[in-house]
Design a protein around this motif. Structure first.
Motif, PDB file in Angstrom:
ATOM      1  N   VAL A 227     101.470  14.515 -68.639  1.00 54.40           N
ATOM      2  CA  VAL A 227     100.332  15.171 -67.974  1.00 54.40           C
ATOM      3  C   VAL A 227      99.283  14.124 -67.613  1.00 54.40           C
ATOM      4  O   VAL A 227      99.204  13.069 -68.244  1.00 54.40           O
ATOM      5  N   GLU A 228      98.491  14.441 -66.602  1.00 52.89           N
ATOM      6  CA  GLU A 228      97.270  13.669 -66.361  1.00 52.89           C
ATOM      7  C   GLU A 228      96.219  14.253 -67.308  1.00 52.89           C
ATOM      8  O   GLU A 228      96.039  15.479 -67.322  1.00 52.89           O
ATOM      9  N   PRO A 229      95.509  13.437 -68.062  1.00 51.48           N
ATOM     10  CA  PRO A 229      94.471  14.010 -68.944  1.00 51.48           C
ATOM     11  C   PRO A 229      93.456  14.822 -68.130  1.00 51.48           C
ATOM     12  O   PRO A 229      93.081  15.923 -68.530  1.00 51.48           O
ATOM     13  N   VAL A 230      93.002  14.273 -67.009  1.00 54.82           N
ATOM     14  CA  VAL A 230      92.255  15.055 -66.013  1.00 54.82           C
ATOM     15  C   VAL A 230      93.110  15.018 -64.749  1.00 54.82           C
ATOM     16  O   VAL A 230      93.389  13.932 -64.233  1.00 54.82           O
ATOM     17  N   ALA A 231      93.553  16.182 -64.281  1.00 53.65           N
ATOM     18  CA  ALA A 231      94.368  16.190 -63.067  1.00 53.65           C
ATOM     19  C   ALA A 231      93.479  15.813 -61.894  1.00 53.65           C
ATOM     20  O   ALA A 231      92.432  16.444 -61.675  1.00 53.65           O
ATOM     21  N   GLY A 232      93.855  14.791 -61.137  1.00 48.26           N
ATOM     22  CA  GLY A 232      92.978  14.276 -60.089  1.00 48.26           C
ATOM     23  C   GLY A 232      93.294  14.800 -58.706  1.00 48.26           C
ATOM     24  O   GLY A 232      92.511  15.535 -58.098  1.00 48.26           O
ATOM     25  N   SER A 233      94.485  14.459 -58.212  1.00 44.64           N
ATOM     26  CA  SER A 233      94.799  14.728 -56.811  1.00 44.64           C
ATOM     27  C   SER A 233      94.850  16.211 -56.488  1.00 44.64           C
ATOM     28  O   SER A 233      94.701  16.601 -55.335  1.00 44.64           O
ATOM     29  N   THR A 234      95.062  17.036 -57.489  1.00 46.49           N
ATOM     30  CA  THR A 234      95.098  18.472 -57.243  1.00 46.49           C
ATOM     31  C   THR A 234      93.688  19.054 -57.155  1.00 46.49           C
ATOM     32  O   THR A 234      93.515  20.248 -56.948  1.00 46.49           O
ATOM     33  N   GLY A 235      92.676  18.207 -57.333  1.00 43.02           N
ATOM     34  CA  GLY A 235      91.312  18.680 -57.139  1.00 43.02           C
ATOM     35  C   GLY A 235      90.418  18.589 -58.363  1.00 43.02           C
ATOM     36  O   GLY A 235      89.477  19.367 -58.510  1.00 43.02           O
ATOM     37  N   VAL A 236      90.691  17.630 -59.237  1.00 45.16           N
ATOM     38  CA  VAL A 236      89.881  17.375 -60.441  1.00 45.16           C
ATOM     39  C   VAL A 236      89.867  18.596 -61.380  1.00 45.16           C
ATOM     40  O   VAL A 236      88.970  19.435 -61.326  1.00 45.16           O
TER      41      VAL A 236
END
Ligand SMILES: Cc1ncc(COP(=O)(O)O)c(C=O)c1O
Length: 447
Positions: A227-236
């Motif tokens: 996982v991304e710890p904070v998902a970025g490209s999907t919109g933060v």
């Protein structure tokens, strides 16, 4: 063909042959009908080919964390190029790649101390997934399944799009996606979490879905969760409080490796070297790229736990332990750039600066709450997503139009679906934060 950058933009556009280049993640026909060309950059600003300044509100693409054209980084690259342009990474090495690895490992959370270099985020993901499979096999286990998350972005390699969860990036390639992949639910929920500041309070239970996947396949088949710890490209998408802790506990319970994709959160974006430290959850592997060289030379990598590295070292010493690597792994120019970049981050205390300015940034971005069509604002460190109500039947259009209006007004933002992302370099001033917010606010009024 004249590519001089001191011409008026119309002259440059008409003198450039735009035809032979195929631009990535870009509507090519639209772009070529009205190109946006950049000539140079320094500190917080780009300059267009017709000499217009453009305030960079997105650190290039979440990578130029220390601002553009940093003299010491430029100098390090120039000196390295003059001294050693290239040496194969297979069976040979050069000193700078060891120094870069040590500096990166020093910043990483406790226990993660071994670095494998690649050239991009996408390659880092494929590498981490392969390490996960190789690790279990080396220990005599046959765990081959992978778990990603809906709305996750892990680059564009077949590994990355398989564990990733962004529909447009997957749908055309769906017959070629990796088998044996499951997805956790994403954590985005407007009715529970809209306009959260920092971590939302609702949603830790979504990590428990891993129990369902374990029940379906049995843990003995599952190699890793990424996982991304904070998902970025999907919109933060900021992780709900307790969510990452819960994932860690479940991975421990079932012997599953936990990989944090820190390609955008790594190197200070959340105010600590890695988001792992911000959220106080230590994964088994971290993937990184982007900020490692301040965007100056392509580089990525995977940081692994010592025992994961050691699990590969069991065979005869003359045997290659991991049949994987790239021609440009640990490239001399990238290594020199990484060393100089780590020096800038440390000497200027840039990660601490993110922590100090984050409350100001948070207040500023949330002041846009009442702008037309804004349905959510979320933030963490120097990351913010402003989600807009989609135009019916035209997903992404409203954010894209907002991006274009901001560009015309002299600020570069990013549109990701129906979200505007703001992720400025860490050297930004309060005044420049205000400038970005005023510009986005005005651009949103045009919606
Ligand atoms: C979380 C994450 N992983 C991987 C990637 C892919 O990186 P690259 O474009 O360098 O391949 C990105 C790029 O934005 C990313 O945000």
């Amino acid at each position: 063909m004249n590519t001089r950058d001191d011409l008026a933009i119309s002259e440059v556009n008409s003198s450039l042959n735009l035809r032979p280049l195929w631009l990535p993640f870009t509507p090519n026909r639209q772009f070529k009908s009205d190109p946006r060309l950049i000539a140079r950059a320094k500190d917080m600003h780009y300059e267009t080919v017709d000499g217009r300044p453009l305030l960079d509100a997105i650190s290039g693409l979440w990578c130029v964390n220390a601002g553009h054209g940093r003299t010491s980084i430029v100098k390090a690259i120039q000196e390295q190029a003059a001294k050693l342009d290239y040496i194969t990474a297979f069976n040979m090495a050069h000193p700078a790649q060891f120094q870069a690895a040590e500096l990166i490992a020093d910043l990483a959370p406790d226990g993660l101390d071994t670095v494998f270099f690649v050239n991009s985020g996408s390659e880092a993901i494929d590498t981490a997934l392969k390490i996960a499979l190789g690790y279990h096999r080396a220990r005599g286990e046959h765990r081959h399944r992978l778990v990603g998350r809906e709305r996750g972005y892990h680059g564009v390699g077949f590994g990355g799009i398989s564990v990733g969860g962004m529909t447009p990036n997957r749908k055309v390639f769906s017959p070629a996606l990796l088998p044996g992949v499951d997805h956790l639910p994403h954590t985005h929920n407007l009715s529970e979490n809209s306009f959260s500041r920092g971590q939302p309070t609702w949603g830790a239970h979504l990590a428990d879905d891993l129990e369902r996947i374990v029940a379906l396949h049995d843990a003995s088949n599952i190699a890793a969760v990424i996982v991304e710890p904070v998902a970025g490209s999907t919109g933060v998408l900021v992780p709900p409080k307790g969510y990452l802790q819960r994932l860690r506990e479940l991975c421990d319970k079932y012997g599953i490796l936990l990989i944090f994709d820190e390609v955008i959160t790594g190197f200070g974006r959340t105010g600590k070297p890695f988001a792992s430290q911000t959220f106080d959850v230590i994964p088994d592997m971290i993937t990184f790229a982007k900020g490692v060289t301040n965007g100056s030379v392509p580089m990525g990598g995977v940081i692994v736990r010592e025992d994961i590295y050691h699990a590969f070292l069991d065979g005869p010493t003359e045997q290659i332990e991991f049949f994987h690597g790239y021609t440009y792994s640990g490239h001399p120019l990238a290594s020199a750039a990484a060393i100089a970049t780590m020096d800038v981050y440390r000497e200027e205390g840039l990660f601490e600066r993110v922590s100090e300015l984050a409350p100001y940034f948070e207040k500023a971005v949330h002041s846009l709450k009442d702008c037309p069509h804004v349905i959510d604002i979320r933030n963490m460190g120097f990351m913010c997503g402003i989600e807009l109500e989609p135009v019916s039947n035209h997903p992404g259009k409203r954010a894209y139009e907002t991006f274009k209006r901001c560009y015309e007004k002299g600020v570069l933002v990013r549109s990701a679906g129906d979200t505007i992302a703001l992720t400025p370099p860490f050297i930004i001033s309060e005044k420049q934060i205000d400038e970005i917010i005023n510009c986005v606010g005005e651009a949103l009024q045009g919606n």
